[in-house]
Motif scaffolding. Sequence first.
Motif, PDB file in Angstrom:
ATOM      1  N   ASN A 104       0.181   9.193  -4.788  1.00 25.95           N
ATOM      2  CA  ASN A 104      -0.671   8.008  -4.801  1.00 25.95           C
ATOM      3  C   ASN A 104      -0.542   7.266  -6.046  1.00 25.95           C
ATOM      4  O   ASN A 104      -1.521   6.392  -6.544  1.00 25.95           O
ATOM      5  CB  ASN A 104      -2.278   8.716  -4.907  1.00 25.95           C
ATOM      6  CG  ASN A 104      -2.527   9.323  -3.313  1.00 25.95           C
ATOM      7  OD1 ASN A 104      -2.474   8.990  -2.359  1.00 25.95           O
ATOM      8  ND2 ASN A 104      -2.796  10.710  -3.648  1.00 25.95           N
TER       9      ASN A 104
ATOM     10  N   GLY B 133       0.057   3.107  -4.931  1.00 27.54           N
ATOM     11  CA  GLY B 133      -1.264   2.054  -4.607  1.00 27.54           C
ATOM     12  C   GLY B 133      -1.450   1.323  -5.979  1.00 27.54           C
ATOM     13  O   GLY B 133      -1.324   0.120  -6.089  1.00 27.54           O
TER      14      GLY B 133
ATOM     15  N   PHE C 163       1.901  -0.894  -7.026  1.00 28.53           N
ATOM     16  CA  PHE C 163       2.352  -1.736  -6.047  1.00 28.53           C
ATOM     17  C   PHE C 163       2.394  -3.292  -6.613  1.00 28.53           C
ATOM     18  O   PHE C 163       3.502  -4.048  -6.249  1.00 28.53           O
ATOM     19  CB  PHE C 163       1.275  -1.668  -4.797  1.00 28.53           C
ATOM     20  CG  PHE C 163       1.670  -2.273  -3.437  1.00 28.53           C
ATOM     21  CD1 PHE C 163       2.583  -1.818  -3.014  1.00 28.53           C
ATOM     22  CD2 PHE C 163       1.380  -3.757  -3.184  1.00 28.53           C
ATOM     23  CE1 PHE C 163       3.354  -2.112  -1.516  1.00 28.53           C
ATOM     24  CE2 PHE C 163       2.039  -4.221  -1.808  1.00 28.53           C
ATOM     25  CZ  PHE C 163       2.767  -3.426  -1.301  1.00 28.53           C
TER      26      PHE C 163
ATOM     27  N   GLN D  91      -3.786   5.465   2.989  1.00 29.35           N
ATOM     28  CA  GLN D  91      -2.905   4.440   2.276  1.00 29.35           C
ATOM     29  C   GLN D  91      -3.102   3.106   2.343  1.00 29.35           C
ATOM     30  O   GLN D  91      -2.747   2.326   1.692  1.00 29.35           O
ATOM     31  CB  GLN D  91      -1.192   4.904   2.816  1.00 29.35           C
ATOM     32  CG  GLN D  91      -1.038   6.322   2.495  1.00 29.35           C
ATOM     33  CD  GLN D  91      -1.003   6.653   0.920  1.00 29.35           C
ATOM     34  OE1 GLN D  91      -0.541   5.713   0.226  1.00 29.35           O
ATOM     35  NE2 GLN D  91      -1.699   7.682   0.580  1.00 29.35           N
TER      36      GLN D  91
ATOM     37  N   ALA E 178      -5.620   2.783  -0.282  1.00 28.69           N
ATOM     38  CA  ALA E 178      -5.253   2.953  -1.577  1.00 28.69           C
ATOM     39  C   ALA E 178      -4.223   1.808  -1.991  1.00 28.69           C
ATOM     40  O   ALA E 178      -4.142   1.317  -3.189  1.00 28.69           O
ATOM     41  CB  ALA E 178      -4.714   4.295  -1.784  1.00 28.69           C
ATOM     42  N   ASN E 179      -3.273   1.728  -1.113  1.00 34.52           N
ATOM     43  CA  ASN E 179      -2.169   0.609  -1.412  1.00 34.52           C
ATOM     44  C   ASN E 179      -2.717  -0.742  -1.715  1.00 34.52           C
ATOM     45  O   ASN E 179      -1.860  -1.746  -2.190  1.00 34.52           O
ATOM     46  CB  ASN E 179      -1.182   0.593  -0.560  1.00 34.52           C
ATOM     47  CG  ASN E 179      -0.318   2.014  -0.702  1.00 34.52           C
ATOM     48  OD1 ASN E 179      -0.348   2.727  -1.785  1.00 34.52           O
ATOM     49  ND2 ASN E 179       0.416   2.250   0.332  1.00 34.52           N
ATOM     50  N   THR E 180      -3.523  -1.290  -0.987  1.00 32.42           N
ATOM     51  CA  THR E 180      -4.069  -2.777  -1.058  1.00 32.42           C
ATOM     52  C   THR E 180      -5.114  -2.816  -2.049  1.00 32.42           C
ATOM     53  O   THR E 180      -5.477  -4.059  -2.360  1.00 32.42           O
ATOM     54  CB  THR E 180      -4.477  -3.029   0.397  1.00 32.42           C
ATOM     55  OG1 THR E 180      -5.570  -2.294   0.905  1.00 32.42           O
ATOM     56  CG2 THR E 180      -3.144  -2.869   1.220  1.00 32.42           C
ATOM     57  N   THR E 181      -6.165  -1.911  -2.479  1.00 41.11           N
ATOM     58  CA  THR E 181      -7.059  -2.067  -3.200  1.00 41.11           C
ATOM     59  C   THR E 181      -6.678  -2.978  -4.361  1.00 41.11           C
ATOM     60  O   THR E 181      -7.486  -3.967  -4.788  1.00 41.11           O
ATOM     61  CB  THR E 181      -7.750  -0.893  -3.632  1.00 41.11           C
ATOM     62  OG1 THR E 181      -8.384  -0.191  -2.351  1.00 41.11           O
ATOM     63  CG2 THR E 181      -9.025  -1.040  -4.591  1.00 41.11           C
ATOM     64  N   SER E 182      -5.935  -2.323  -5.279  1.00 40.62           N
ATOM     65  CA  SER E 182      -5.668  -3.383  -6.418  1.00 40.62           C
ATOM     66  C   SER E 182      -5.024  -4.582  -6.322  1.00 40.62           C
ATOM     67  O   SER E 182      -5.513  -5.848  -6.928  1.00 40.62           O
ATOM     68  CB  SER E 182      -4.487  -2.271  -7.103  1.00 40.62           C
ATOM     69  OG  SER E 182      -4.292  -3.246  -8.414  1.00 40.62           O
TER      70      SER E 182
ATOM     71  N   VAL F 194      -8.747   2.068  -8.338  1.00 43.52           N
ATOM     72  CA  VAL F 194      -8.108   2.976  -7.472  1.00 43.52           C
ATOM     73  C   VAL F 194      -8.150   4.438  -7.649  1.00 43.52           C
ATOM     74  O   VAL F 194      -8.426   5.333  -6.962  1.00 43.52           O
ATOM     75  CB  VAL F 194      -6.435   2.639  -7.305  1.00 43.52           C
ATOM     76  CG1 VAL F 194      -5.686   3.783  -6.528  1.00 43.52           C
ATOM     77  CG2 VAL F 194      -6.313   1.277  -6.549  1.00 43.52           C
TER      78      VAL F 194
ATOM     79  N   SER G 262       1.322  -0.192   5.891  1.00 40.43           N
ATOM     80  CA  SER G 262       1.510  -1.307   4.615  1.00 40.43           C
ATOM     81  C   SER G 262       2.309  -2.479   5.008  1.00 40.43           C
ATOM     82  O   SER G 262       2.014  -3.619   4.841  1.00 40.43           O
ATOM     83  CB  SER G 262       2.266  -0.503   3.470  1.00 40.43           C
ATOM     84  OG  SER G 262       1.196   0.375   2.954  1.00 40.43           O
TER      85      SER G 262
END
Length: 417
Positions: free
Chosen positions: A23, A26, A29, A239, A242-246, A265, A362
């Motif tokens: 994790n 994210g 990224f 995912q 988690a991978n797009t929040t930031s 995150v 993703s």
Amino acid sequence: MNKNLPAVLVIFATFFTISFITNILGPIFPELIKSFDIGIALAGFFPFAFFAAYGVMSIPAGLLAQRLSEKFVMTLAFALAAAGSLLFALLPSFVFAMVALFLIGSAMAFLQVAINPLLRKAGGSEHFAVLSIVAQLLFGAGATLSPIVYVNLADMSQQSGHMLNTLVPAQMSWLSMYWLFAALCFVMLIWGIVTRFEGNNNEEEKAQTYTLKESLALFKNKLVIKFFFAIAAYVALEQGIANTTSLFLEQVHGLDARQVGAGIVSEFWLMLTVGCAAGLILMKLFDVRKVLAWFCIGAGISLVAAIFGSVDIALLAFPAAGFFLSIMWSAIFSLALNSFSHGHGAIAGILCTGIIGGAVISPLIGALAQVSGSLQLSLLLLFFPLGYMLHVAYTSKPIVNNHTIKLFAKRSPEQEA
């Protein structure tokens, strides 16, 4: 059933390690996009390389766990993870990054396949749902700490004279995490070697191991396929968020990816940990299928608020989504394994192949965001896996139900009279 507590402890630590490593994608990224000077769609292939390994390696891992031992599979996995982390740290180019992430993803696939049926046997099948929630607590703890450690290590690596400053390139401070991953995997490798895992397989289960042909034949089993897609749906949802929040907070609300995005995150995973604690109680009181359905509905409401709400609402709603995701993996995996009487190693291999859902989501989100010009619109894809899990919650019929505590015993007609 005799419980193997040393094995359970190693399994719990392994869940933490898997999450701590997995994790980080994210939070870093946005940094990957900047470091390699690529677009969001191409950057989506970083998680693709990682999670695609599950699709390739999970079935072989299940066969190895059956034919040899979980200890062999775990030892091999930590060796692979250490090698992949070192490769990434030493040769940080786009091509080698893809290879390194595939190696690390392969290692995580081996670990996931080995430890889930082992946890079921070491702790007892009737307690598997609850033990799986405890493991998920540690999974959430690893994911919560990973962004925090990343921010601190990245800052230290930029300090003149610090050891990390000599190990990582100036514009790739995030690589310091992969030096840490290599060290952590080496420690887990040694711990796994000195831990006794024998005595977990009974003779009946040994006699019911699956061949490669029989394992592949499981893909024709409608029940196996149902849970395969449920696992794929969960990982895609997890995912995808988690991978797009930031990146979402940076592009839509103009917030700093490292100082704000990584923190949110981390809160997402912290709330996932808190949700596990709540789920641990709920699964001792209610049927796991009911709890899964409730949490799916809660996740949907949180996701709508995060995508379409104001910046203040988004900062609260993304972590709230983590709370509701908390029990989904444990609930689905326990429902799946408790729906079959034997062959759990091979079935776990099929289920963990479903983690490839994290590889697909993703690139899909990135591609739709580039075509539509809206990251908000692309995130609506996440409601498809969420809806499927809700369907699974209402249609599952396990052979073994999770053990629950009856707070109020039903009174017989004679007692009521």
